[in-house]
Scaffold this motif. Structure first.
Motif, mmCIF file in Angstrom:
data_model
loop_
_atom_site.group_PDB
_atom_site.id
_atom_site.type_symbol
_atom_site.label_atom_id
_atom_site.label_comp_id
_atom_site.label_asym_id
_atom_site.label_seq_id
_atom_site.Cartn_x
_atom_site.Cartn_y
_atom_site.Cartn_z
ATOM 1 N N ILE A 1 28.449 28.466 30.086
ATOM 2 C CA ILE A 1 29.360 29.564 30.405
ATOM 3 C C ILE A 1 29.845 29.452 31.844
ATOM 4 O O ILE A 1 31.039 29.605 32.131
ATOM 5 C CB ILE A 1 28.669 30.924 30.172
ATOM 6 C CG1 ILE A 1 28.489 31.171 28.681
ATOM 7 C CG2 ILE A 1 29.481 32.064 30.801
ATOM 8 C CD1 ILE A 1 27.680 32.410 28.351
ATOM 9 N N GLU A 2 28.934 29.187 32.767
ATOM 10 C CA GLU A 2 29.307 29.066 34.177
ATOM 11 C C GLU A 2 30.287 27.922 34.387
ATOM 12 O O GLU A 2 31.254 28.052 35.166
ATOM 13 C CB GLU A 2 28.056 28.881 35.032
ATOM 14 C CG GLU A 2 27.196 30.140 35.123
ATOM 15 C CD GLU A 2 25.919 29.921 35.922
ATOM 16 O OE1 GLU A 2 25.566 28.751 36.154
ATOM 17 O OE2 GLU A 2 25.289 30.931 36.305
ATOM 18 N N LEU B 1 33.679 29.138 32.932
ATOM 19 C CA LEU B 1 34.321 30.115 33.811
ATOM 20 C C LEU B 1 34.869 29.441 35.065
ATOM 21 O O LEU B 1 35.989 29.741 35.506
ATOM 22 C CB LEU B 1 33.324 31.212 34.204
ATOM 23 C CG LEU B 1 32.958 32.215 33.110
ATOM 24 C CD1 LEU B 1 31.836 33.126 33.585
ATOM 25 C CD2 LEU B 1 34.173 33.042 32.705
ATOM 26 N N THR B 2 34.095 28.529 35.644
ATOM 27 C CA THR B 2 34.538 27.822 36.846
ATOM 28 C C THR B 2 35.811 27.031 36.569
ATOM 29 O O THR B 2 36.745 27.006 37.387
ATOM 30 C CB THR B 2 33.434 26.867 37.347
ATOM 31 O OG1 THR B 2 32.284 27.642 37.691
ATOM 32 C CG2 THR B 2 33.896 26.088 38.570
ATOM 33 N N ILE C 1 23.999 29.788 29.313
ATOM 34 C CA ILE C 1 24.472 30.344 30.584
ATOM 35 C C ILE C 1 25.087 29.239 31.442
ATOM 36 O O ILE C 1 26.119 29.444 32.095
ATOM 37 C CB ILE C 1 23.322 31.050 31.331
ATOM 38 C CG1 ILE C 1 22.911 32.319 30.576
ATOM 39 C CG2 ILE C 1 23.746 31.408 32.762
ATOM 40 C CD1 ILE C 1 21.782 33.083 31.204
ATOM 41 N N GLN C 2 24.460 28.056 31.449
ATOM 42 C CA GLN C 2 24.999 26.940 32.227
ATOM 43 C C GLN C 2 26.384 26.537 31.722
ATOM 44 O O GLN C 2 27.312 26.299 32.522
ATOM 45 C CB GLN C 2 24.047 25.735 32.159
ATOM 46 C CG GLN C 2 22.731 25.909 32.886
ATOM 47 C CD GLN C 2 21.753 26.825 32.133
ATOM 48 O OE1 GLN C 2 21.897 27.048 30.919
ATOM 49 N NE2 GLN C 2 20.783 27.370 32.856
ATOM 50 N N LEU D 1 31.684 34.451 41.841
ATOM 51 C CA LEU D 1 30.832 34.931 40.763
ATOM 52 C C LEU D 1 29.631 35.723 41.285
ATOM 53 O O LEU D 1 29.108 36.599 40.593
ATOM 54 C CB LEU D 1 30.348 33.759 39.903
ATOM 55 C CG LEU D 1 31.413 33.079 39.035
ATOM 56 C CD1 LEU D 1 30.853 31.833 38.363
ATOM 57 C CD2 LEU D 1 31.972 34.041 37.992
ATOM 58 N N LYS D 2 29.216 35.427 42.507
ATOM 59 C CA LYS D 2 28.097 36.148 43.119
ATOM 60 C C LYS D 2 28.538 37.428 43.823
ATOM 61 O O LYS D 2 27.710 38.187 44.320
ATOM 62 C CB LYS D 2 27.384 35.238 44.123
ATOM 63 C CG LYS D 2 26.685 34.038 43.480
ATOM 64 C CD LYS D 2 26.050 33.151 44.538
ATOM 65 C CE LYS D 2 25.375 31.926 43.905
ATOM 66 N NZ LYS D 2 24.798 31.027 44.931
ATOM 67 N N ILE E 1 29.627 36.691 32.511
ATOM 68 C CA ILE E 1 28.667 35.938 31.696
ATOM 69 C C ILE E 1 28.229 36.758 30.484
ATOM 70 O O ILE E 1 28.127 36.246 29.368
ATOM 71 C CB ILE E 1 27.452 35.516 32.552
ATOM 72 C CG1 ILE E 1 27.869 34.419 33.535
ATOM 73 C CG2 ILE E 1 26.304 35.028 31.668
ATOM 74 C CD1 ILE E 1 26.832 34.113 34.603
ATOM 75 N N GLY F 1 30.172 37.869 38.363
ATOM 76 C CA GLY F 1 29.639 36.802 37.534
ATOM 77 C C GLY F 1 28.771 37.311 36.404
ATOM 78 O O GLY F 1 28.883 36.862 35.257
ATOM 79 N N LYS F 2 27.884 38.260 36.700
ATOM 80 C CA LYS F 2 26.998 38.810 35.674
ATOM 81 C C LYS F 2 27.810 39.445 34.557
ATOM 82 O O LYS F 2 27.501 39.276 33.357
ATOM 83 C CB LYS F 2 26.048 39.851 36.294
ATOM 84 C CG LYS F 2 25.115 40.497 35.271
ATOM 85 C CD LYS F 2 24.125 41.435 35.937
ATOM 86 C CE LYS F 2 23.251 42.154 34.922
ATOM 87 N NZ LYS F 2 22.464 41.238 34.072
ATOM 88 N N LYS G 1 31.983 29.706 42.647
ATOM 89 C CA LYS G 1 30.569 30.093 42.625
ATOM 90 C C LYS G 1 30.315 31.276 43.543
ATOM 91 O O LYS G 1 29.517 32.169 43.228
ATOM 92 C CB LYS G 1 29.701 28.901 43.021
ATOM 93 C CG LYS G 1 29.670 27.791 41.974
ATOM 94 C CD LYS G 1 28.718 26.674 42.366
ATOM 95 C CE LYS G 1 28.676 25.590 41.290
ATOM 96 N NZ LYS G 1 27.744 24.488 41.641
#
Length: 271
Positions: free
Chosen positions: A124-125, A128-129, A121-122, A144-145, A110, A106-107, A141
């Motif tokens: 982008i997330e 991506l999702t 960032i929100q 991404l972690k 992003i 995820g990092k 989620k």
């Protein structure tokens, strides 16, 4: 309408003075999928990496590469970075090599999005999702972690495709994207590329030694051998009525392999 024009491309290893690619010429139209086939060492990958300046510095490049009216070979490294990912996306052979093992997936995604977009960032997330869902990646989620080693090769490959789609490139270069995957995952990734072809306004260069894959995805095909482009035409012309002896050899070899495995499945082989 032509998106990419490659004219008189020469690539030489300055350490050994050996030519690697010799006077290669081809075009890619908007929305078109160009398949590039040839044996290992034929110059497929090094040709496509030269378009975006990804080859080692010892490989000198001459010629003219026009992408969306931009002369790519005249750009500085900083200028090329603005095009790589955003306008031209690269999907590598091994997903694991595209990610730094020290950081979560995820990092890294992003950070790539931050370089090429003005999204928060929100946002982008969320983006991506959305594209991870499109690629059939469950629990985005959690993914991404995750660190790269925690994900399969097929998942990492689909993550690269999701990132590419999120950046809305004009051209995707897919370099043997199914070679290292198992058969089922190969099918899933190939289907993803076919969906992209149908649903996204994006051209593709699809590099593969697998003629079956090229037959499923390409509109036109070029054949490379020993750094030279030896045949070019529609998929139907090159794969079903090849003019060059080398292309005929590639097709006959593929047929022999297919026939052998069919005989094994029928229990007819003594091997």
């Amino acid at each position: 309408m032509t998106l990419l024009t490659v004219q008189h491309l020469f690539i030489k290893d300055s350490w050994t003075n050996q030519p690697i690619v010799n006077d290669v010429n081809f075009t890619v139209d908007k929305g078109e999928v160009l398949g590039i086939i040839g044996e290992s060492g034929s110059g497929k990958s090094v040709t496509c990496k030269a378009l975006v300046g990804l080859n080692p510095k010892r490989l000198s490049v001459e010629g003219k590469v026009t992408f969306n009216n931009v002369q790519m070979l005249t750009l500085s490294e900083m200028q090329l970075r603005k095009h790589r990912g955003k306008d031209i996306a690269m999907i590598m052979q091994q997903g694991s090599r595209a990610f730094d093992p020290s950081f979560t997936v995820g990092k890294q995604l992003i950070e790539a999005m931050k370089v090429h977009t003005q999204l928060s960032i929100q946002e982008i997330e969320v983006t991506l999702t959305e594209f991870m869902d499109y690629m059939g990646l469950n629990k985005p989620k959690q993914i991404l972690k995750s660190y790269p080693y925690m994900l399969s090769g097929g998942m990492l490959q689909r993550m690269m495709i999701a990132l590419a789609l999120a950046l809305k490139p004009k051209l995707i270069i897919a370099d043997e994207p199914t070679t290292t995957l198992d058969t089922i995952t190969q099918y899933d990734v190939l289907q993803a590329f076919k969906d992209i072809k149908l649903n996204f306004d994006c051209a593709m260069i699809f590099i593969s030694h697998d003629l079956t894959v090229i037959n499923h995805i390409a509109d036109r095909v070029v054949v490379m051998r020993k750094g030279q482009l030896i045949e070019e035409g529609t998929k139907e012309a090159v794969l079903y009525q090849p003019q060059q002896e080398y292309t005929q050899y590639l097709l006959s070899t593929r047929k022999k392999v297919n026939d052998y495995f069919k005989s094994v499945l029928r229990g007819e082989s003594n091997a």
